[in-house]
Design a protein around this motif. Structure first.
Motif, PDB file in Angstrom:
ATOM      1  N   ALA A   1       1.869  -1.797   5.553  1.00 13.29           N
ATOM      2  CA  ALA A   1       3.352  -1.925   5.128  1.00 13.29           C
ATOM      3  C   ALA A   1       3.450  -2.747   4.554  1.00 13.29           C
ATOM      4  O   ALA A   1       4.803  -3.672   3.847  1.00 13.29           O
ATOM      5  CB  ALA A   1       3.623  -2.448   6.832  1.00 13.29           C
ATOM      6  N   TYR A   2       2.848  -4.077   4.309  1.00 15.47           N
ATOM      7  CA  TYR A   2       3.003  -5.487   3.722  1.00 15.47           C
ATOM      8  C   TYR A   2       2.906  -4.913   2.287  1.00 15.47           C
ATOM      9  O   TYR A   2       3.729  -5.378   1.640  1.00 15.47           O
ATOM     10  CB  TYR A   2       1.859  -6.443   3.629  1.00 15.47           C
ATOM     11  CG  TYR A   2       1.958  -7.561   2.637  1.00 15.47           C
ATOM     12  CD1 TYR A   2       2.465  -8.385   2.528  1.00 15.47           C
ATOM     13  CD2 TYR A   2       0.908  -7.584   1.752  1.00 15.47           C
ATOM     14  CE1 TYR A   2       3.163  -9.335   2.148  1.00 15.47           C
ATOM     15  CE2 TYR A   2       0.594  -8.515   0.635  1.00 15.47           C
ATOM     16  CZ  TYR A   2       2.030  -9.724   0.971  1.00 15.47           C
ATOM     17  OH  TYR A   2       1.951 -11.066   0.488  1.00 15.47           O
ATOM     18  N   LYS A   3       2.095  -4.000   1.820  1.00 20.19           N
ATOM     19  CA  LYS A   3       1.828  -3.899  -0.123  1.00 20.19           C
ATOM     20  C   LYS A   3       2.402  -2.763  -0.109  1.00 20.19           C
ATOM     21  O   LYS A   3       3.235  -2.767  -1.332  1.00 20.19           O
ATOM     22  CB  LYS A   3       0.364  -2.962  -0.488  1.00 20.19           C
ATOM     23  CG  LYS A   3      -0.928  -4.100   0.307  1.00 20.19           C
ATOM     24  CD  LYS A   3      -1.919  -3.751  -0.357  1.00 20.19           C
ATOM     25  CE  LYS A   3      -3.137  -4.990  -0.240  1.00 20.19           C
ATOM     26  NZ  LYS A   3      -4.106  -4.250  -0.733  1.00 20.19           N
ATOM     27  N   HIS A   4       3.146  -1.526   0.775  1.00 18.88           N
ATOM     28  CA  HIS A   4       3.416  -0.458   0.053  1.00 18.88           C
ATOM     29  C   HIS A   4       5.300  -0.291   0.611  1.00 18.88           C
ATOM     30  O   HIS A   4       6.070   0.382  -0.284  1.00 18.88           O
ATOM     31  CB  HIS A   4       3.538   0.134   0.280  1.00 18.88           C
ATOM     32  CG  HIS A   4       1.430   0.392  -0.652  1.00 18.88           C
ATOM     33  ND1 HIS A   4       1.596   1.035  -1.674  1.00 18.88           N
ATOM     34  CD2 HIS A   4       0.357   0.712   0.123  1.00 18.88           C
ATOM     35  CE1 HIS A   4       0.324   0.360  -1.800  1.00 18.88           C
ATOM     36  NE2 HIS A   4      -0.698   0.772  -0.737  1.00 18.88           N
TER      37      HIS A   4
ATOM     38  N   ILE B   1      10.788   2.179   3.197  1.00 14.96           N
ATOM     39  CA  ILE B   1      11.557   3.697   2.062  1.00 14.96           C
ATOM     40  C   ILE B   1      10.606   4.963   2.420  1.00 14.96           C
ATOM     41  O   ILE B   1      11.715   5.959   1.279  1.00 14.96           O
ATOM     42  CB  ILE B   1      10.554   3.147   0.583  1.00 14.96           C
ATOM     43  CG1 ILE B   1       9.353   2.769   0.338  1.00 14.96           C
ATOM     44  CG2 ILE B   1      11.201   1.294   0.641  1.00 14.96           C
ATOM     45  CD1 ILE B   1       9.026   2.744  -0.561  1.00 14.96           C
ATOM     46  N   GLY B   2       9.666   5.126   3.336  1.00 13.84           N
ATOM     47  CA  GLY B   2       9.109   6.039   3.881  1.00 13.84           C
ATOM     48  C   GLY B   2       8.511   7.214   2.302  1.00 13.84           C
ATOM     49  O   GLY B   2       8.038   6.742   1.073  1.00 13.84           O
ATOM     50  N   LEU B   3       8.305   8.263   2.596  1.00 11.50           N
ATOM     51  CA  LEU B   3       7.404   9.069   1.999  1.00 11.50           C
ATOM     52  C   LEU B   3       8.196  10.200   1.460  1.00 11.50           C
ATOM     53  O   LEU B   3       7.900  10.674   2.943  1.00 11.50           O
ATOM     54  CB  LEU B   3       6.036   8.816   2.084  1.00 11.50           C
ATOM     55  CG  LEU B   3       4.936   7.348   1.614  1.00 11.50           C
ATOM     56  CD1 LEU B   3       3.893   8.233   2.789  1.00 11.50           C
ATOM     57  CD2 LEU B   3       4.856   7.050   0.497  1.00 11.50           C
ATOM     58  N   GLN B   4       7.683  11.251   0.376  1.00 14.73           N
ATOM     59  CA  GLN B   4       8.188  12.540   0.045  1.00 14.73           C
ATOM     60  C   GLN B   4       6.748  13.261   0.571  1.00 14.73           C
ATOM     61  O   GLN B   4       5.963  12.844   0.592  1.00 14.73           O
ATOM     62  CB  GLN B   4       8.808  12.335  -1.353  1.00 14.73           C
ATOM     63  CG  GLN B   4      10.095  11.907  -1.725  1.00 14.73           C
ATOM     64  CD  GLN B   4      10.420  12.327  -3.185  1.00 14.73           C
ATOM     65  OE1 GLN B   4       9.284  13.203  -3.566  1.00 14.73           O
ATOM     66  NE2 GLN B   4      11.286  12.303  -3.300  1.00 14.73           N
ATOM     67  N   SER B   5       6.675  14.408   0.306  1.00 11.07           N
ATOM     68  CA  SER B   5       5.637  15.308   0.865  1.00 11.07           C
ATOM     69  C   SER B   5       4.391  14.960   0.079  1.00 11.07           C
ATOM     70  O   SER B   5       3.496  15.494   0.173  1.00 11.07           O
ATOM     71  CB  SER B   5       6.041  16.709   1.156  1.00 11.07           C
ATOM     72  OG  SER B   5       6.348  17.362   0.158  1.00 11.07           O
ATOM     73  N   GLY B   6       4.810  15.329  -1.354  1.00  5.41           N
ATOM     74  CA  GLY B   6       4.039  14.942  -2.776  1.00  5.41           C
ATOM     75  C   GLY B   6       2.841  13.148  -2.702  1.00  5.41           C
ATOM     76  O   GLY B   6       1.807  13.169  -2.721  1.00  5.41           O
TER      77      GLY B   6
ATOM     78  N   MET C   1      -3.675   4.591  -0.012  1.00  7.62           N
ATOM     79  CA  MET C   1      -3.534   3.951   1.324  1.00  7.62           C
ATOM     80  C   MET C   1      -4.035   3.744   2.834  1.00  7.62           C
ATOM     81  O   MET C   1      -3.909   2.975   4.000  1.00  7.62           O
ATOM     82  CB  MET C   1      -1.575   4.727   2.342  1.00  7.62           C
ATOM     83  CG  MET C   1      -0.510   4.466   0.676  1.00  7.62           C
ATOM     84  SD  MET C   1       1.164   4.829   1.105  1.00  7.62           S
ATOM     85  CE  MET C   1       1.591   3.913   2.909  1.00  7.62           C
ATOM     86  N   GLY C   2      -5.471   3.803   2.513  1.00  5.12           N
ATOM     87  CA  GLY C   2      -5.667   4.020   3.365  1.00  5.12           C
ATOM     88  C   GLY C   2      -5.918   5.339   4.344  1.00  5.12           C
ATOM     89  O   GLY C   2      -6.866   4.956   5.861  1.00  5.12           O
TER      90      GLY C   2
ATOM     91  N   GLY D   1      13.399   7.389   2.434  1.00  5.05           N
ATOM     92  CA  GLY D   1      13.974   6.175   2.845  1.00  5.05           C
ATOM     93  C   GLY D   1      14.653   5.803   4.623  1.00  5.05           C
ATOM     94  O   GLY D   1      15.836   5.911   5.160  1.00  5.05           O
ATOM     95  N   GLU D   2      13.442   7.213   5.328  1.00  2.00           N
ATOM     96  CA  GLU D   2      13.393   7.300   6.631  1.00  2.00           C
ATOM     97  C   GLU D   2      12.486   6.572   6.947  1.00  2.00           C
ATOM     98  O   GLU D   2      11.906   6.295   8.499  1.00  2.00           O
ATOM     99  CB  GLU D   2      13.777   8.747   7.325  1.00  2.00           C
ATOM    100  CG  GLU D   2      15.002   9.309   6.903  1.00  2.00           C
ATOM    101  CD  GLU D   2      15.180  10.754   7.334  1.00  2.00           C
ATOM    102  OE1 GLU D   2      13.831  10.841   8.073  1.00  2.00           O
ATOM    103  OE2 GLU D   2      15.942  11.823   7.055  1.00  2.00           O
ATOM    104  N   GLY D   3      11.329   5.816   6.784  1.00  4.01           N
ATOM    105  CA  GLY D   3      10.223   5.066   7.139  1.00  4.01           C
ATOM    106  C   GLY D   3       9.278   5.671   7.121  1.00  4.01           C
ATOM    107  O   GLY D   3       9.250   6.893   6.634  1.00  4.01           O
TER     108      GLY D   3
END
Length: 539
Positions: free
Chosen positions: A449-452, A478-483, A492-493, A515-517
């Motif tokens: 959470a701190y890094k990304h 910022i959330g992530l896309q499926s890829g 990200m561990g 955008g949805e965390g």
């Protein structure tokens, strides 16, 4: 001087002379009585002893002998009387015998040991004892101690043999503990048997019900000897028990996977049938049996891991073991840092303070020392934090709830997002390995959470859930896309988190969109099995 005074002096002198004569006579009488008593005491020994007894005069010549001595003379075909006793003693013992004779005459008995005196058997050993007798002579007792010497020698040999066998077991067990191949173990046990039994005719044989035989280690056995082993077909041999036949002997070391393994020893080996050696063989067989079983299990386990690796299927217990080993190493490293490096830094800081506040230090030096001291305090703080991260402080003592609260307080001081923690619905006790796993997962998620994430708020809850444990992580980042999610398992561990959860038979679900965390649910069931023995030492 008057006549009267002269008479008085003469009378006084005569009186003292008479007293002196009386004292001398009294001592002489007492000495004669003592000698007579000594002679009377030893007369029964002289006449009735089963050991040869000789009476010696003051010069050491034999002037008498008892019936046992007379019988010894008849057997030896010689005459002892009127001859000096040293004529019948080995030349190397003559000086000792004469010294013992001279020492025995005044008072106490004296003894020596010698081989074959008085023309006795060449293999005989005797103890010669000199006892004081009348006329300043002595009685000489020749006691046969041959059997005593043999027994004493046998005891010494058995003691040496015991230490040799004990050292053999120590050597073998130490060497076997570092072996990973069965062939090495087989060669080692054959070598140990050859060393102890002092023979090269030792073989390790494998057979199927004593029909076909294969030599796995040691010398190639005689074919006739092997054919003689067929007599044991259908017989279940006890492990480690010696079975002699002809000029050979065998003992079983174990049955593995339908094959019988035994040791064959050819040739006559008298040492083999001694009781300590038999016990040693049984013990060695048990050692070997345990080593065989462990090596076969390790080989099976290695084959299974190779198969799973080819199929890209890692068993759940393997990462569980790896994580347990990693936690043990973290614990040791944390203790080493705390007990050595940290303590040394604190001691140096205290010494620095003493110099800093001494009157001899200048103002400029004090300022420099203060700056160095502040740097050392930062180092001490960092070492403490590193120790806490390596091994969660008081996790077992405080429990998971308080340990996580302490973690969040520490993280909150260096991040720019707010942490909200909810544990109201959590009350079940977790096993140690699950508590450590949850703590490590929290550390990894907060670091990500701190890094990304670029989040401003992180919500974490723990709760009881369907006979298990549920942890939920949510952030408003910022959330992530499926890829990106697939790549995050590497960057990200999340892969480590997923493997740790899988090793505890749990489940992990990740929900995210741009955008949805990020939302992660981790479920750990109540473990139905206890911690395996192999893992207990790591917690």
């Amino acid at each position: 001087m008057s006549l009267l005074e002269s008479v008085q002096l003469v009378g006084l002198a005569i009186f003292f002379i008479l007293i002196q004569i009386y004292i001398i006579r009294k001592e002489f009488t007492n000495r004669l009585k003592a000698k007579a008593h000594s002679c009377e005491c030893y007369k029964p020994l002289f006449y009735y002893s089963n050991d040869p007894v000789f009476e010696l005069n003051r010069t050491g010549h034999i002037i008498g002998q008892n019936p046992a001595a007379r019988m010894l003379a008849n057997q030896a075909g010689t005459v002892y009387v009127h001859r000096h006793f040293t004529e019948f003693i080995s030349p190397i013992c003559k000086e000792k015998a004469e010294r013992a004779f001279s020492e025995a005459r005044p008072a106490q008995p004296a003894s020596i040991e010698t081989a074959s005196p008085f023309c006795a058997s060449e293999a005989a050993s005797f103890r010669l004892t000199f006892l004081p007798a009348d006329q300043e002579g002595a009685f000489l007792i020749a006691q046969d101690i041959t059997e005593h010497k043999k027994n004493e020698s046998a005891i010494n040999r058995n003691e040496e043999l015991y230490f040799q066998l004990q050292n053999s077991l120590d050597r073998f067990s130490e060497d076997a503990s570092g072996m990973m191949k069965i062939a090495e173990l087989e060669k080692r046990v054959v070598h140990e048997l050859q060393e102890v039994l002092e023979t090269s005719r030792v073989s390790l044989i494998e057979t199927g019900n004593f029909r076909n035989f294969a030599c796995k280690a040691g010398c190639q056995p005689n074919e006739e000897v092997l054919s003689g082993l067929t007599r044991y077909q259908g017989i279940r041999l006890p492990e480690g028990q010696l079975f002699p036949y002809g000029e050979a002997a065998i003992f079983l070391i174990g049955d593995w996977r339908g094959m019988t393994n035994l040791i064959l020893i050819e040739g006559r080996q008298p040492k083999l049938y001694k009781t300590p050696v038999k016990v040693w063989i049984r013990t060695l067989s048990r050692y070997l049996n345990v080593c065989y079983d462990n090596m076969l299990k390790i080989n099976d386990l290695t084959d299974e891991l190779e198969r799973l690796t080819k199929e890209q299927k890692t068993p759940a217990w393997l990462p569980r073991l790896q994580y347990a080993m990693a936690e043990k190493e973290r614990k040791h490293l944390s203790q080493d840092l705390h007990d050595s490096v940290l303590q040394e830094q604190i001691i140096l800081y205290r010494k620095l303070e003493l110099v800093q506040y001494s009157e001899a230090a200048s103002a400029e030096l004090k300022q420099e020392l203060q700056d160095i001291g502040e740097g050392m305090l930062d180092i001490i703080h960092q070492i403490r934090m590193t120790c806490n991260e390596l091994r969660p402080p008081f996790l077992k003592e405080w429990g998971l709830n308080q340990a996580l609260e302490a973690l969040y307080e520490h993280v909150q001081m260096r991040v720019d997002y707010r942490i909200i923690f909810d544990s109201e619905r959590f009350c079940i006790p977790l096993p140690d390995e699950q508590m450590i796993a949850v703590y490590r997962i929290n550390q990894e998620l907060l670091n990500n959470a701190y890094k990304h994430s670029q989040a401003t708020e992180v919500f974490i809850s723990i709760a009881d859930h369907e006979d298990g444990f549920l942890m939920t992580y949510q952030d408003n980042g910022i959330g992530l896309q499926s890829g990106e999610l697939r790549n995050s398992y590497k960057t990200m561990g999340l892969y480590g988190i997923r493997e740790r959860v899988r090793s505890l038979e749990g489940e992990i679900h990740v929900l995210t969109a741009p955008g949805e965390g990020l939302t992660i649910h981790v479920y750990l069931p109540c473990l139905q099995t206890t911690i395996p023995d192999a893992l207990k030492t790591y917690y």
